[in-house]
Design an enzyme around this catalytic site. Structure first.
Site, PDB file in Angstrom:
ATOM      1  CE1 TYR A  33       1.068  -0.263   4.430  1.00 55.29           C
ATOM      2  CE2 TYR A  33       0.009   1.845   4.477  1.00 55.29           C
ATOM      3  CZ  TYR A  33       0.678   0.825   5.001  1.00 55.29           C
ATOM      4  OH  TYR A  33       1.261   1.226   6.392  1.00 55.29           O
ATOM      5  CE  LYS A 151       3.133   2.988   2.934  1.00 56.74           C
ATOM      6  NZ  LYS A 151       3.300   3.196   4.533  1.00 56.74           N
ATOM      7  CD  GLU A 183       9.773   1.423  10.715  1.00 55.10           C
ATOM      8  OE1 GLU A 183       9.779   2.355  10.061  1.00 55.10           O
ATOM      9  OE2 GLU A 183       9.894   0.027  10.290  1.00 55.10           O
ATOM     10  CG  LEU A 207       8.227   2.155   4.909  1.00 52.88           C
ATOM     11  CD1 LEU A 207       7.789   0.955   4.024  1.00 52.88           C
ATOM     12  CD2 LEU A 207       7.125   3.001   5.121  1.00 52.88           C
TER      13      LEU A 207
HETATM   14  N1  PMP Z   1       7.788   3.559   9.063  1.00 52.60           N
HETATM   15  C1  PMP Z   1       6.553   2.959   9.029  1.00 52.60           C
HETATM   16  C2  PMP Z   1       6.360   1.644   9.712  1.00 52.60           C
HETATM   17  C3  PMP Z   1       5.336   3.177   8.289  1.00 52.60           C
HETATM   18  O1  PMP Z   1       4.253   2.624   8.426  1.00 52.60           O
HETATM   19  C4  PMP Z   1       5.311   4.626   7.798  1.00 52.60           C
HETATM   20  C5  PMP Z   1       4.162   5.325   7.101  1.00 52.60           C
HETATM   21  N2  PMP Z   1       3.432   4.411   6.552  1.00 52.60           N
HETATM   22  C6  PMP Z   1       6.395   5.231   7.955  1.00 52.60           C
HETATM   23  C7  PMP Z   1       7.737   4.925   8.442  1.00 52.60           C
HETATM   24  C8  PMP Z   1       6.628   6.577   7.273  1.00 52.60           C
HETATM   25  O2  PMP Z   1       6.779   6.768   5.935  1.00 52.60           O
HETATM   26  P1  PMP Z   1       5.994   7.839   4.958  1.00 52.60           P
HETATM   27  O3  PMP Z   1       6.678   8.979   5.279  1.00 52.60           O
HETATM   28  O4  PMP Z   1       6.303   7.379   3.486  1.00 52.60           O
HETATM   29  O5  PMP Z   1       4.581   7.984   5.195  1.00 52.60           O
END
Ligand code: PMP
Length: 287
Positions: A33, A151, A183, A207
């Site tokens: 996603y 993701k 994270e 991620l």
């Molecule tokens: N880490 C994780 C585990 C996430 O789910 C997300 C957001 N989906 C992020 C980091 C941040 O990613 P982004 O800045 O691309 O939204």
């Protein structure tokens, strides 16, 4: 208000949109996603999200069913049909529905990916009151799988983490593995110490946040010093500032970690400044 959503080529009222019970996204979390923010009716960091979508699909050997132009057109159509000024667009691509349950991947020649998109209207997203007070986080063990760089929709543990945070009277959880923060449940984690901005380096452990990448660019342009390395919860508690980044939270100050105030216990000036710079630059570049 009934939303108009997108399912496999059709724009439908949300209560008429259907996906098979045999869809591998539903049965096996075999889906990826993306979430793109909308500000002023325009898409924020869209090329980054499309690039990561491709990367996630490639890692799982799922064919990208649409061209970049198609993805953009669908996003724009949903923004328009649902009159989204501020909010998010969620997109999901699953390996599809083979019409039965089986661990083996279906033949991609006969099983097309399932594509679903929907909007989430969030008036006031950029002017969030939380950004003025900051959020409080707890730490929990990171027991997720080893490919967090993909993701996928396997979001049960992050979801449980949010509930653990809520139960503790906090807003979110930071995940800790081998003594270091990986994270947040749905965001990347950062600290600032002695003027240096610190966030974990990219690997399969986290991620690859699109907002993370943009904020790193903003920090470099503002001549801020950055170090990409793991940090501990103790370091975060002793830091001058802390914050998280994600597509929907942008740059969000963290004011407490496991009950200990970070810095002054209020959103720090560097985090606030990065939020401003990020929002200003991204609004300008929105499409
Ligand atoms: N880490 C994780 C585990 C996430 O789910 C997300 C957001 N989906 C992020 C980091 C941040 O990613 P982004 O800045 O691309 O939204």
């Amino acid at each position: 208000m009934t939303r108009t959503v997108y399912v496999n080529g059709d724009y439908l009222p949300e209560d008429e949109a259907k996906v098979s019970i045999f869809d591998r996204g539903f049965l096996m979390a075999d889906a990826v996603y993306e979430v793109t923010s909308v500000l002023g009716g325009k898409l924020i960091d869209f090329p980054g999200h499309l690039a990561r979508l491709q990367r996630s699909l490639d890692a799982l050997d799922i064919r990208n069913p649409l061209s970049e132009d198609d993805w953009l057109a669908i996003h724009r159509a949903l923004v328009e049909k649902n009159a989204i000024d501020e909010g998010m667009i969620y997109l999901q691509v699953s390996r599809g529905s083979p019409g039965d349950r089986d661990f083996s991947f279906p033949d991609p020649e006969t099983c097309a990916p399932t594509v679903v998109l929907f909007t989430q209207s969030k008036p006031g997203l950029a002017d969030s009151p939380q950004a003025k007070t900051g959020i409080r986080v707890i730490s929990i063990e990171d027991i997720r799988w080893g490919r967090r760089d993909i993701k996928t929709v396997q979001l049960l543990y992050p979801s449980m983490g949010k509930m653990m945070a809520k139960k503790a009277g906090c807003d979110d959880a930071w995940l800790v593995e081998d003594g270091a923060v990986t994270e947040g449940t749905s965001n990347n984690a950062w600290i600032i110490k002695g003027g240096k901005i610190i966030t974990r380096q990219l690997s399969n452990d986290i991620l690859h946040g699109i907002t993370r990448a943009s904020v790193l660019r903003c920090a470099a342009e503002a001549q801020m010093e950055v170090e990409e390395r793991p940090f501990t919860i103790a370091e975060a508690q002793e830091a001058d500032e802390a914050f998280i980044t994600s597509a929907s939270a942008f740059v969000m100050p963290v004011v407490e970690v496991d009950g200990v105030a970070v810095g002054s216990g209020k959103p720090g000036p560097v985090a606030m400044r990065l939020r401003e710079i990020y929002l200003e630059e991204k609004r300008k570049a929105a499409i």
